[in-house]
Motif scaffolding. Structure first.
Motif, PDB file in Angstrom:
ATOM      1  N   LEU A  35       5.937  10.626  -2.685  1.00  0.00           N
ATOM      2  CA  LEU A  35       6.967  10.040  -1.833  1.00  0.00           C
ATOM      3  C   LEU A  35       8.229   9.751  -2.636  1.00  0.00           C
ATOM      4  O   LEU A  35       9.350  10.043  -2.192  1.00  0.00           O
ATOM      5  N   LEU A  36       8.087   9.180  -3.823  1.00  0.00           N
ATOM      6  CA  LEU A  36       9.251   8.855  -4.645  1.00  0.00           C
ATOM      7  C   LEU A  36       9.984  10.113  -5.103  1.00  0.00           C
ATOM      8  O   LEU A  36      11.213  10.107  -5.250  1.00  0.00           O
ATOM      9  N   TYR A  37       9.242  11.189  -5.332  1.00  0.00           N
ATOM     10  CA  TYR A  37       9.866  12.423  -5.814  1.00  0.00           C
ATOM     11  C   TYR A  37      10.843  13.002  -4.798  1.00  0.00           C
ATOM     12  O   TYR A  37      11.887  13.552  -5.173  1.00  0.00           O
ATOM     13  N   ARG A  38      10.524  12.886  -3.526  1.00  0.00           N
ATOM     14  CA  ARG A  38      11.398  13.453  -2.487  1.00  0.00           C
ATOM     15  C   ARG A  38      12.115  12.364  -1.688  1.00  0.00           C
ATOM     16  O   ARG A  38      12.618  12.625  -0.593  1.00  0.00           O
ATOM     17  N   ALA A  39      12.193  11.154  -2.227  1.00  0.00           N
ATOM     18  CA  ALA A  39      12.794  10.047  -1.491  1.00  0.00           C
ATOM     19  C   ALA A  39      14.307  10.222  -1.394  1.00  0.00           C
ATOM     20  O   ALA A  39      14.962  10.628  -2.355  1.00  0.00           O
ATOM     21  N   ARG A  40      14.836   9.946  -0.234  1.00  0.00           N
ATOM     22  CA  ARG A  40      16.272   9.936   0.017  1.00  0.00           C
ATOM     23  C   ARG A  40      16.596   8.686   0.821  1.00  0.00           C
ATOM     24  O   ARG A  40      15.862   8.331   1.750  1.00  0.00           O
ATOM     25  N   LEU A  41      17.691   8.028   0.480  1.00  0.00           N
ATOM     26  CA  LEU A  41      18.067   6.822   1.213  1.00  0.00           C
ATOM     27  C   LEU A  41      18.497   7.181   2.628  1.00  0.00           C
ATOM     28  O   LEU A  41      19.395   8.008   2.816  1.00  0.00           O
ATOM     29  N   ARG A  77       5.405   1.972  11.623  1.00  0.00           N
ATOM     30  CA  ARG A  77       6.858   1.984  11.706  1.00  0.00           C
ATOM     31  C   ARG A  77       7.512   2.827  10.613  1.00  0.00           C
ATOM     32  O   ARG A  77       8.577   3.404  10.833  1.00  0.00           O
ATOM     33  N   PHE A  78       6.892   2.892   9.418  1.00  0.00           N
ATOM     34  CA  PHE A  78       7.542   3.584   8.307  1.00  0.00           C
ATOM     35  C   PHE A  78       6.674   4.663   7.676  1.00  0.00           C
ATOM     36  O   PHE A  78       7.073   5.232   6.656  1.00  0.00           O
ATOM     37  N   GLN A  79       5.511   4.946   8.236  1.00  0.00           N
ATOM     38  CA  GLN A  79       4.611   5.968   7.743  1.00  0.00           C
ATOM     39  C   GLN A  79       4.303   5.765   6.250  1.00  0.00           C
ATOM     40  O   GLN A  79       4.098   4.654   5.818  1.00  0.00           O
ATOM     41  N   LEU A  80       4.323   6.834   5.457  1.00  0.00           N
ATOM     42  CA  LEU A  80       3.961   6.705   4.045  1.00  0.00           C
ATOM     43  C   LEU A  80       4.902   5.776   3.287  1.00  0.00           C
ATOM     44  O   LEU A  80       4.470   5.043   2.393  1.00  0.00           O
ATOM     45  N   ALA A  81       6.179   5.793   3.647  1.00  0.00           N
ATOM     46  CA  ALA A  81       7.155   4.956   2.940  1.00  0.00           C
ATOM     47  C   ALA A  81       6.843   3.479   3.075  1.00  0.00           C
ATOM     48  O   ALA A  81       7.240   2.678   2.221  1.00  0.00           O
ATOM     49  N   GLY A  82       6.150   3.086   4.140  1.00  0.00           N
ATOM     50  CA  GLY A  82       5.773   1.690   4.303  1.00  0.00           C
ATOM     51  C   GLY A  82       4.306   1.432   4.008  1.00  0.00           C
ATOM     52  O   GLY A  82       3.953   0.430   3.392  1.00  0.00           O
ATOM     53  N   GLY A  83       3.439   2.362   4.433  1.00  0.00           N
ATOM     54  CA  GLY A  83       2.006   2.127   4.316  1.00  0.00           C
ATOM     55  C   GLY A  83       1.485   2.138   2.888  1.00  0.00           C
ATOM     56  O   GLY A  83       0.730   1.239   2.486  1.00  0.00           O
ATOM     57  N   ILE A  84       1.875   3.146   2.103  1.00  0.00           N
ATOM     58  CA  ILE A  84       1.330   3.277   0.755  1.00  0.00           C
ATOM     59  C   ILE A  84       1.809   2.163  -0.179  1.00  0.00           C
ATOM     60  O   ILE A  84       0.994   1.535  -0.870  1.00  0.00           O
ATOM     61  N   PRO A  85       3.108   1.848  -0.256  1.00  0.00           N
ATOM     62  CA  PRO A  85       3.510   0.707  -1.111  1.00  0.00           C
ATOM     63  C   PRO A  85       2.867  -0.602  -0.677  1.00  0.00           C
ATOM     64  O   PRO A  85       2.495  -1.423  -1.521  1.00  0.00           O
ATOM     65  N   CYS A  86       2.731  -0.796   0.634  1.00  0.00           N
ATOM     66  CA  CYS A  86       2.097  -2.018   1.128  1.00  0.00           C
ATOM     67  C   CYS A  86       0.636  -2.080   0.692  1.00  0.00           C
ATOM     68  O   CYS A  86       0.157  -3.110   0.218  1.00  0.00           O
ATOM     69  N   ALA A  87      -0.098  -0.971   0.843  1.00  0.00           N
ATOM     70  CA  ALA A  87      -1.500  -0.939   0.440  1.00  0.00           C
ATOM     71  C   ALA A  87      -1.655  -1.137  -1.064  1.00  0.00           C
ATOM     72  O   ALA A  87      -2.567  -1.841  -1.517  1.00  0.00           O
ATOM     73  N   LEU A  88      -0.763  -0.540  -1.849  1.00  0.00           N
ATOM     74  CA  LEU A  88      -0.847  -0.689  -3.301  1.00  0.00           C
ATOM     75  C   LEU A  88      -0.579  -2.125  -3.717  1.00  0.00           C
ATOM     76  O   LEU A  88      -1.276  -2.677  -4.583  1.00  0.00           O
ATOM     77  N   PHE A  89       0.405  -2.769  -3.096  1.00  0.00           N
ATOM     78  CA  PHE A  89       0.700  -4.167  -3.417  1.00  0.00           C
ATOM     79  C   PHE A  89      -0.490  -5.060  -3.063  1.00  0.00           C
ATOM     80  O   PHE A  89      -0.865  -5.956  -3.839  1.00  0.00           O
TER      81      PHE A  89
END
Length: 329
Positions: free
Chosen positions: A180-186, A231-243
């Motif tokens: 996700l971070l590799y292809r992240a765009r604001l 609401r945010f798919q991987l951009a929200g789910g994965i960081p939330c789960a990791l935290f």
């Protein structure tokens, strides 16, 4: 006419050597980070999440097989941090290198997409890249420790299970985050920024309160995780789960909150079950939502193209001249 000055590119062997050292350094740093959150289970040291496996699989998926020497060197550096390397250490390095490579090969054969925009991509990462491939690293590592006499056979099952789950959780939680971070765009500024900020505040405030609560309230993390994934798919789910997973690991090491009063085995079992549930929920739910959104966008584009085609046909038909000849009367 201005002179053109050519810039000589670095030789390919130098570039590969620098890239190998970079991968090895990142692997070693991830390994030290994982070792900082150790648990004791049945007298053995285990790591609930082993980030280097996720890093290795992500590097192979993004950059290809040239990362293999860097992965092997990084695994060697992690083993050397414990002391001199012996035959068992060499076997562990080989297993920790072979497992990500096998994960990469199986994911390629399954047609894995780096965007993780389909349910089949999430399932492939979980069942092929994590659960199946990490049998190699855990089996090799535990086998070498038993053969060298450093691991009693009565601890074999629990150490193997902890090793396998820790490696698998590294793939489930860390690999999607790096992809996700590799292809992240604001994204453009919109109302979703306010929702994202609110979600971040909720996660940072409520999750520690849930974890440190003397009443077992771990299940309250899942509505927050579902909100993030929906609401945010991987951009929200994965960081939330990791935290949440990292916070739970810290609380478990402190024997506080929901992990207070548990034995070592109970702590490890509850933590692994919780982390696994978080990772599967975040990854698979995000993949399902992304697939549905992509399908809806495809249908909308097809409808727009169909309307444009019908309008073009109607415009062409309205300009068609009538039949020749005048009134027959």
């Amino acid at each position: 006419m201005a002179a053109v000055v050519g810039i000589r590119a670095w030789p390919r062997p130098v570039v590969l050597a620098c890239a190998t050292l970079l991968v090895a350094g990142c692997y070693y740093a991830a390994g030290r980070l994982g070792l900082s959150q150790q648990l004791i289970a049945d007298g053995s040291v285990v790591t609930p999440i082993w980030p280097p496996t996720g890093l290795a699989v992500a590097c192979l998926l993004l950059f290809g097989p040239w990362c293999v020497p860097g992965i092997a060197l990084g695994a060697l550096l992690v083993i050397l941090s414990f002391g001199t390397i012996g035959a068992e250490g060499a076997g562990i390095v080989a297993g920790n290198t072979a497992a990500p490579v096998c994960a990469w090969l199986m994911l390629r054969a399954a047609g894995f997409r780096l965007s993780l925009s389909r349910l089949r991509d999430g399932l492939a990462l979980v069942f092929l890249g994590a659960l199946t491939a990490m049998l190699i690293s855990s089996g090799t590592g535990v086998g070498m420790l038993v053969l060298s006499g450093e691991l009693p056979t009565d601890h074999l099952g629990i150490v193997w299970l902890a090793w396998w789950v820790g490696d698998a959780m590294g793939v489930v939680l860390v690999t999607p985050l790096l992809l996700l971070l590799y292809r992240a765009r604001l994204p453009p500024v919109s109302m979703r920024w306010a929702e994202a900020a609110g979600l971040t505040v909720v996660v940072c405030v409520l999750v520690p309160l849930i974890m440190y609560s003397s009443v077992s309230l771990l299940f309250l993390c899942f509505p927050i995780l579902i909100w993030a994934a929906l609401r945010f798919q991987l951009a929200g789910g994965i960081p939330c789960a990791l935290f949440m997973s990292v916070t739970a690991t810290v609380v478990a090491r402190q024997e506080a909150g929901s992990f207070d009063g548990l034995t070592d085995m109970e702590t490890m079992t509850r933590l692994h079950a919780f982390n696994g549930s978080l990772g599967l929920t975040a990854l698979l739910l995000s993949a399902v939502i992304s697939e549905q959104l992509n399908t809806r966008r495809s249908v909308e584009r097809a409808c727009v193209e169909l309307v444009e085609a019908l309008q073009h046909l109607n415009a062409g038909g309205s300009g068609t001249p009538g039949p020749p000849g005048g009134d027959a009367r």
